[in-house]
Design an enzyme around this catalytic site. Sequence first.
Site, PDB file in Angstrom:
ATOM      1  NE  ARG A   1      -1.998   0.815   3.046  1.00  0.00           N
ATOM      2  CZ  ARG A   1      -1.813   0.939   4.754  1.00  0.00           C
ATOM      3  NH1 ARG A   1      -0.904   2.460   4.719  1.00  0.00           N
ATOM      4  NH2 ARG A   1      -1.910   0.454   5.973  1.00  0.00           N
ATOM      5  CE  LYS A   2       1.583   3.366   4.980  1.00  0.00           C
ATOM      6  NZ  LYS A   2       2.884   3.074   6.111  1.00  0.00           N
TER       7      LYS A   2
ATOM      8  CD1 TRP B   1      -4.464   6.507   8.605  1.00  0.00           C
ATOM      9  CD2 TRP B   1      -5.779   7.249  10.388  1.00  0.00           C
ATOM     10  NE1 TRP B   1      -4.286   6.153   9.124  1.00  0.00           N
ATOM     11  CE2 TRP B   1      -5.217   6.688  10.095  1.00  0.00           C
ATOM     12  CE3 TRP B   1      -6.940   7.949  11.135  1.00  0.00           C
ATOM     13  CZ2 TRP B   1      -4.336   6.463  11.565  1.00  0.00           C
ATOM     14  CZ3 TRP B   1      -6.590   8.195  12.025  1.00  0.00           C
ATOM     15  CH2 TRP B   1      -5.518   6.794  13.003  1.00  0.00           C
TER      16      TRP B   1
ATOM     17  CG  ASP C   1       2.972   4.606  19.824  1.00  0.00           C
ATOM     18  OD1 ASP C   1       3.621   4.778  20.959  1.00  0.00           O
ATOM     19  OD2 ASP C   1       2.850   5.914  18.661  1.00  0.00           O
TER      20      ASP C   1
ATOM     21  NE  ARG D   1       4.167   2.108  10.521  1.00  0.00           N
ATOM     22  CZ  ARG D   1       3.464   1.167  11.795  1.00  0.00           C
ATOM     23  NH1 ARG D   1       4.898   0.326  12.460  1.00  0.00           N
ATOM     24  NH2 ARG D   1       2.385   0.596  11.556  1.00  0.00           N
TER      25      ARG D   1
END
Length: 502
Positions: free
Chosen positions: A87-88, A128, A268, A470
């Site tokens: 996907r990135k 998102w 996180d 990322r």
Amino acid sequence: MVGADGAVRRPCASRALESALLLVLLRRRGSHPLQQRELAAYLATPQARADAFGAAMAQAVLDGRGPGADVVGSRLLAGFDHFSRARKRLLFDVYLAVAGAAPFEESMLRPPRQEQSPRDASDNTVTWIEMIMLSVRVVVAHGLGAGKQITEQERRRLLELLGSSRAPVWENYPAAHLMALLAVQEFAPGHRLVESGTAAVLACRNPDGGVPSMSNLDVFSTGPAGLALARAGADRGLLHRMCDYLTGQQMPDGGWVFGEHMRHSDVDASSYAAACLAAVDPVRYRPALERAGGYFRAIAASEGGFPTYIKGDPSEVGMTAGALCALAWNGVDHGDLLANGARWLLDTQHPDGTFERSWSLSEANTIWRAMWALHSLPEPVRITLAGRIAGASAASYRFLARAQNEDGGWGYRPGDPSDTTSTCYSLLALSAMNRRRKEDQVVRAGVDHLLSRQQPDGAFTALPDQVAPRPLLFDAPVFTDIWVLLALTGCDSSPATGVPAR
């Protein structure tokens, strides 16, 4: 830095990706000529071109030239081993195509998602990502001259998602917002959401003319800042004000988001917020901490680890360690989660003492978080796993001792030049292992190096190490002072376990 409401409000630095996307949008809309010039001026600076991907984006929108190399595959994603890699790869290639650095290709036009189809295990379904991938599909289709492939249902869904955020910039995520605006610009350029969305992104720009990587990081920043100030012995009234702010930001599911007015909790932000509450006053904030415990219990994987966003996504070291630190205040109610999570952490350590790096480029980040978690376990769990924890600590100590540079600092990885943030993470890891400046030469040299980096006004500057999306770096300068204060309070004090075990 703490405001009257208890929040730590400091902006992220500008970044080439978001600034280039906004400049492309304004050019297509034929609007805001002054802001276009300001964006172009920022993109011409060395700061905007500090990495190969940023340089490629800036070069394309300013000069119309491509990078001349595969900066995504050979540079940005080199060594990126993560379930989101495919996907990135698509997303970063599309960013370059939007900027004019590369052509749109048929392979970029993914089929629409089927709502009833089984979820692809290599992806996740936070809101998102749905909006980004739908925006990518619309932008690519129009870039290929195939806009008719986009259905009316897809257009309606994109508008629905775009209008769903309570934050002025969509979920405080400018890159996602800009991709959606560029997509809607293709089929409804006069839509009110394009007008208001463009205005919102323009309003969040920094004084240098560029667009920050995130428009609001205040909830996330307040958690570790409160933890650092608590360890440093700050005024109780100040700490309670910070914690009251955090409890006011807690989500219905018991977790926290990284910025104000968002909808989706993440492990996180939740870990740092809950650890702060437990360190400051676990009695006063017990109701909030119990709700947080419910959040962590609900998202934990059966094997013991914790993902970042969605139950069922792969567990990550940084998230698991953070969750354990946040739960350690109550070993009675969370003993099972703590024991299972600790075993999962121990199983994921690499033979050289490191862990996967997750949301940081620094090897020391997850070493610190894992050591903090393992050494803050309540006594029954810690005794059961004492041998394994000792072995893991020894391996991480050996790695940090070998990786320390001659100047006393640490870099992202062994052999890299020393940077302030990696030095802080390394010292935090060592202090979590109960290593102290007076007894340990490695710690002593690291502290001396860190102190040498302080500026006359007390502040520190650092290379960024955090990544989002990322593995693209983003810079939140406030993090530097937070990590430094945490590190310095740990190296001379009693064992810095982060939260009291009760």
